[in-house]
Design a protein around this motif. Structure first.
Motif, short mmCIF file in Angstrom:
data_model
loop_
_atom_site.label_atom_id
_atom_site.label_comp_id
_atom_site.label_asym_id
_atom_site.label_seq_id
_atom_site.Cartn_x
_atom_site.Cartn_y
_atom_site.Cartn_z
N SER A 1 16.27 -0.57 5.22
CA SER A 1 16.68 -0.44 3.82
C SER A 1 18.19 -0.53 3.67
N PHE B 1 19.04 -3.42 1.32
CA PHE B 1 19.33 -2.98 -0.06
C PHE B 1 20.63 -2.18 -0.20
N PRO C 1 14.00 2.15 0.43
CA PRO C 1 13.73 0.94 -0.35
C PRO C 1 13.39 1.26 -1.81
N ASP D 1 9.24 -0.86 -5.63
CA ASP D 1 8.39 -2.05 -5.51
C ASP D 1 8.52 -2.75 -4.16
N TYR D 2 9.39 -2.20 -3.29
CA TYR D 2 9.55 -2.78 -1.96
C TYR D 2 9.07 -1.85 -0.85
N ILE E 1 5.87 -3.24 1.38
CA ILE E 1 6.15 -4.36 2.29
C ILE E 1 7.22 -3.98 3.32
N SER E 2 8.13 -3.08 2.96
CA SER E 2 9.14 -2.62 3.92
C SER E 2 8.46 -1.90 5.08
N LYS F 1 14.48 -11.85 -2.09
CA LYS F 1 13.13 -11.32 -2.28
C LYS F 1 12.03 -12.29 -1.86
N TRP G 1 10.48 -12.17 1.86
CA TRP G 1 9.80 -11.02 2.44
C TRP G 1 8.40 -11.35 2.95
#
Length: 289
Positions: free
Chosen positions: A96, A100, A105, A108-109, A112-113, A137, A140
């Motif tokens: 993260s 980011f 994260p 909304d991530y 998938i993170s 994005k 990913w």
């Protein structure tokens, strides 16, 4: 090789004396010191540099980093530390931070993170490089699919995902650094890339943002040893059996054999030569770009 090691040992002692100005020479006083040797691959390197154990004061500490445990065994090292991989929480935080610039994260991530973390197996370098790469994005989902198909132990293949996303100029600069320029001044090397009609300032900045290259406070180019190995392996695969068909020759012996045997081809763009009989001279680099 002995002459080169003696020269390195002398430099080590000189540097130590400069840090302790009250000592006029090696024999006038023995101080407690902390010395770090990074990425050592031959026990003879340390044996030549350190000499006898009694030349350092009581309480001195010598730290060695190596990827080959046999180096430590040959020196009779009685204690070593093997870094453990990050746990899931630590891995998610590291990913993260690089993706980011925050410690966790965005909502909304998160899902998938966590999936990305599960297939990078707590390897800090992979998390750092992949996290930096995933700032876009749309990458990913595609990256997750690729990572799932790469076994745990094949770290280089995980890292190569970021290399494959580079444009041509960025790839060439990455390979040049991996083969020749780790530890060299960025400004000096950029003159060559300028001559190739590249835009080194812009492209190196991209490599730094993707955590593939770092610039030290001394303006020297830095690269993690696994990324350096990745770059050299990419070049080696250009012609696994015949170095004369590779774009870069960083190994002195291979380069010299190619020149003496007149086995070079037009594919060779750059080579590096270092003559050990003249240790005061810097390695000679020749580019055909």
């Amino acid at each position: 090789m002995v002459q080169q090691h003696n020269s390195l040992q002398k430099q080590l002692l000189v540097d130590t004396l400069e840090l302790c100005p009250g000592i006029a020479d090696v024999n006038s006083g023995i101080k407690k010191v902390l010395i770090v040797f990074d990425d050592v691959n031959e026990s003879s390197q340390l044996a030549s540099l350190l000499g006898k154990n009694d030349q350092f004061g009581s309480g001195s500490r010598i730290i060695v980093t190596t990827r080959d445990k046999h180096v430590l065994n040959a020196l009779g090292v009685d204690g070593f530390y093997k870094p453990s991989r990050l746990n899931n929480v630590q891995s998610l935080q590291l990913l993260s931070i690089h993706a980011f610039r925050i410690i966790f994260p965005p909502e909304d991530y998160v899902s998938i993170s966590k999936k990305i973390v599960s297939v990078t197996f707590g390897i800090p370098l992979a998390l750092e490089v992949i996290g930096s790469f995933l700032s876009d994005k749309v990458l990913w989902i595609d990256t997750l699919k690729k990572l799932k198909n790469i076994p745990d132990f094949e770290v280089q293949k995980k890292l190569s995902i970021s290399y494959e996303a580079l444009n041509y100029e960025q790839q060439q600069i990455f390979l040049d650094i991996a083969c020749f320029f780790v530890g060299m001044d960025k400004t000096y090397v950029s003159y060559m890339w300028d001559g190739c009609d590249y835009n080194p300032e812009k492209e190196i900045n991209v490599l730094c943002l993707m955590s593939l290259v770092k610039i030290g406070d001394d303006n020297l180019l830095r690269m993690h040893h696994q990324l350096r190995d990745l770059g050299r392996e990419i070049v080696r695969q250009e012609s696994f059996k015949n170095p004369g068909y590779r774009s870069r020759l960083w190994n002195h012996k291979e380069a010299l054999d190619i020149l003496e045997g007149r086995r070079g081809t037009e594919k060779v763009e750059a080579l590096s030569l270092h003559f050990e009989l003249r240790p005061e001279r810097k390695p000679r680099f020749t580019s055909g770009k």
